[in-house]
Design a protein around this motif. Structure first.
Motif, PDB file in Angstrom:
ATOM      1  N   ARG A 385      30.546  45.820  37.319  1.00 55.34           N
ATOM      2  CA  ARG A 385      31.028  45.353  38.613  1.00 55.34           C
ATOM      3  C   ARG A 385      29.879  45.436  39.624  1.00 55.34           C
ATOM      4  NH1 ARG A 385      35.963  44.426  41.012  1.00 55.34           N
ATOM      5  NH2 ARG A 385      37.029  45.054  39.102  1.00 55.34           N
ATOM      6  N   THR A 387      29.651  43.624  42.911  1.00 52.14           N
ATOM      7  CA  THR A 387      30.257  42.735  43.896  1.00 52.14           C
ATOM      8  C   THR A 387      29.238  42.135  44.847  1.00 52.14           C
ATOM      9  OG1 THR A 387      32.283  44.040  43.767  1.00 52.14           O
ATOM     10  CG2 THR A 387      32.053  42.568  45.644  1.00 52.14           C
ATOM     11  N   THR A 487      33.670  39.038  42.117  1.00 53.40           N
ATOM     12  CA  THR A 487      34.379  39.654  40.994  1.00 53.40           C
ATOM     13  C   THR A 487      34.991  38.577  40.105  1.00 53.40           C
ATOM     14  OG1 THR A 487      34.930  41.564  42.359  1.00 53.40           O
ATOM     15  CG2 THR A 487      36.231  41.246  40.359  1.00 53.40           C
TER      16      THR A 487
END
Length: 513
Positions: A385, A387, A487
């Motif tokens: 992840r 972002t 995402t």
């Protein structure tokens, strides 16, 4: 007397004219049976899309009547069927699917029979014909030849003795170590009674590996990993032990009995991207792929699939990853001044690694192409992840393995295939090796299921939905995602999110403010 004769002749002439009209087909083709189909194809190049499609259909019909099947197939394949009227689309589908079936082109049969999904008016016998041809194509593509891939020694057996032949030194040793580690960990987590025996493929020839596997009484061998060795195997008539190679060979077709192939094929991803873009209604694509062997192979896979479907390639750019991204984007989008010229471009196919890929959408925005759909492979997604970094990829659509995009693939981590192994391996590995870990898990699962091919028909794997094809290759069907706020998010309908979903996202953002 003369009047009666004149009356009889007039009646006879009228009857002949009526009979001639009655036997004349309403098809334009039949009214000009001697028209040169090559001349018609030349005319089509100068015509508007609707008339060009009709003219090409006319030429394809003439070629077919003349027995020129390949010319007819090529002409029919160049038709943009969406530009035809509904009745002509049915005629095209019947002709193109018949030619494709005769030439053993199942992909083209599937393209033709897509008209079944559009609820076009057709006669019941026409619908049955198209359904039969569609069924043949799917079976040809998705199912192995029972005689060719029969494993009588494994029939009804539980596979619990597996030899794994991977190199412990050389250029592929790091990849091999990751795959082997994933198999061992998955085996331990499952706690089953499969005996894994590891062989150093860098020390032995192929024949020596098989000798050792047989001495170990192995029921199945996993490996080799080297592409050249897989190519050598698929040129044999058969292999001594049922084998799951962890790469794909270079031969046009695998002819070896009992040889199966599995890997993370970028070419398969490109073909799926072409299929997805076509389903979303696009017909004219531009491509950006790196200027190296990998880019050439993947670009050709997309190009060939796109043209088989009937699409056009407007531009194809092979970029140098060391050069400014703007150079490639300007060429791909026909930039004049500062503005992209998008009249002949519906969407972009992008093959790129993350650092390069993240620069593409902002550059497109700068050139007023922010609304152009982008389809990409898994290679732009690092997996973790990130972002902030991935904000620049917003609205890019891409495919990836379920283990990398659990929310988009299955709705959350807890329902992933082989969740216990996923959880453990996610904790123990980094993003750069996680796809290989997933491949190792699936290789273990495939190898231990080779005694029953039905278990490989749509198996939900870590790397996608798995199918055994007629060429002994394991085909992966991958889920799609779209970057939203940096995402990966689900794509709820074909193409972009619907208005209702986007409106809801806008509302959510306003609520957050």
């Amino acid at each position: 007397m003369k009047q009666s004769l004149r009356g009889f002749l007039a009646a006879t002439l009228m009857a002949l004219l009526v009979a001639g009209c009655a036997t004349q087909s309403p098809s334009v083709v039949d009214r000009i049976p001697d028209q040169d189909p090559g001349q018609l194809l030349s005319q089509a190049e100068e015509q508007e899309p609707e008339q060009a499609a009709k003219t090409r259909l006319e030429a394809a019909n003439i070629f077919a009547r003349q027995g020129e099947r390949e010319d007819a197939f090529d002409a029919a394949g160049d038709i943009d069927e969406q530009a035809l009227s509904e009745s002509d689309r049915v005629r095209w589908a019947l002709l193109f699917s018949e030619l494709a079936r005769a030439l053993d082109e199942p992909d083209s049969v599937l393209r033709a029979t897509q008209v079944l999904d559009d609820e076009l008016a057709m006669q019941s016998d026409e619908q049955r014909t198209l359904e039969d041809r569609q069924r043949w194509a799917r079976e040809t593509l998705d199912k192995p030849d029972p005689e060719r891939f029969a494993l009588p020694e494994l029939e009804g057996e539980t596979i619990n003795r597996v030899a794994v032949a991977l190199p412990e030194s050389g250029a592929l040793s790091n990849v091999a170590e990751t795959l082997a580690s994933a198999m061992r960990r998955h085996h331990d987590i499952k706690g089953d009674d499969v005996e894994l025996s590891f062989l150093d493929a860098s020390k032995y020839s192929l024949n020596e590996l098989y000798d050792r596997a047989q001495q170990m009484n192995a029921q199945v061998m996993i490996g080799p990993l080297d592409k050249e060795q897989v190519t050598q195997l698929e040129q044999r008539d058969s292999v001594p032990v049922p084998t799951l190679a962890l790469n794909y060979g270079s031969s046009e077709r695998n002819q070896a009995k009992r040889l199966f192939q599995f890997g993370l094929s970028a070419e398969d991803e490109a073909r799926q991207a072409a299929h997805r873009a076509w389903q979303d209604g696009h017909r004219k694509m531009t491509l950006m792929v790196p200027d190296n062997d990998w880019g050439q192979r993947v670009g050709e896979a997309f190009w060939n699939q796109w043209q088989r479907q009937g699409g056009d390639i407007t531009n194809a750019v092979r970029y140098n990853p060391e050069n400014p991204v703007s150079d490639a984007v300007k060429t791909a989008l026909n930039v004049r001044g500062e503005r992209a010229q998008l009249d002949d471009i519906d969407a972009l196919f992008l093959l790129a690694l993350p650092d390069y890929a993240r620069q593409v959408p902002p550059t497109m925005d700068y050139h007023y192409a922010q609304d152009l759909p982008v389809y990409a492979t898994s290679h732009l997604h690092e997996g973790g992840r990130q972002t902030r970094l991935d904000q620049d990829l917003n609205d890019v659509m891409f495919m990836d393995i379920p283990w990398q995009i659990p929310d988009a693939a299955v709705g959350g981590e807890e329902v992933l295939p082989f969740y216990d192994s996923y959880q453990r391996l996610r904790e123990e590995s980094d993003a750069s090796t996680f796809r290989l870990m997933a491949m190792g898990v699936d290789a273990y699962e495939i190898a231990t299921r080779l005694s029953d091919f039905s278990e490989l028909e749509g198996l939900d794997g870590s790397t996608g939905k798995l199918f055994l094809t007629g060429d002994g290759r394991i085909y992966r069907e991958l889920p799609w995602a779209k970057f939203q706020n940096g995402t990966p998010s689900p794509i709820l309908i074909p193409g972009l999110l619907g208005d209702e979903e986007e409106d809801q996202e806008d509302n959510d953002e306003r609520d957050d403010d």
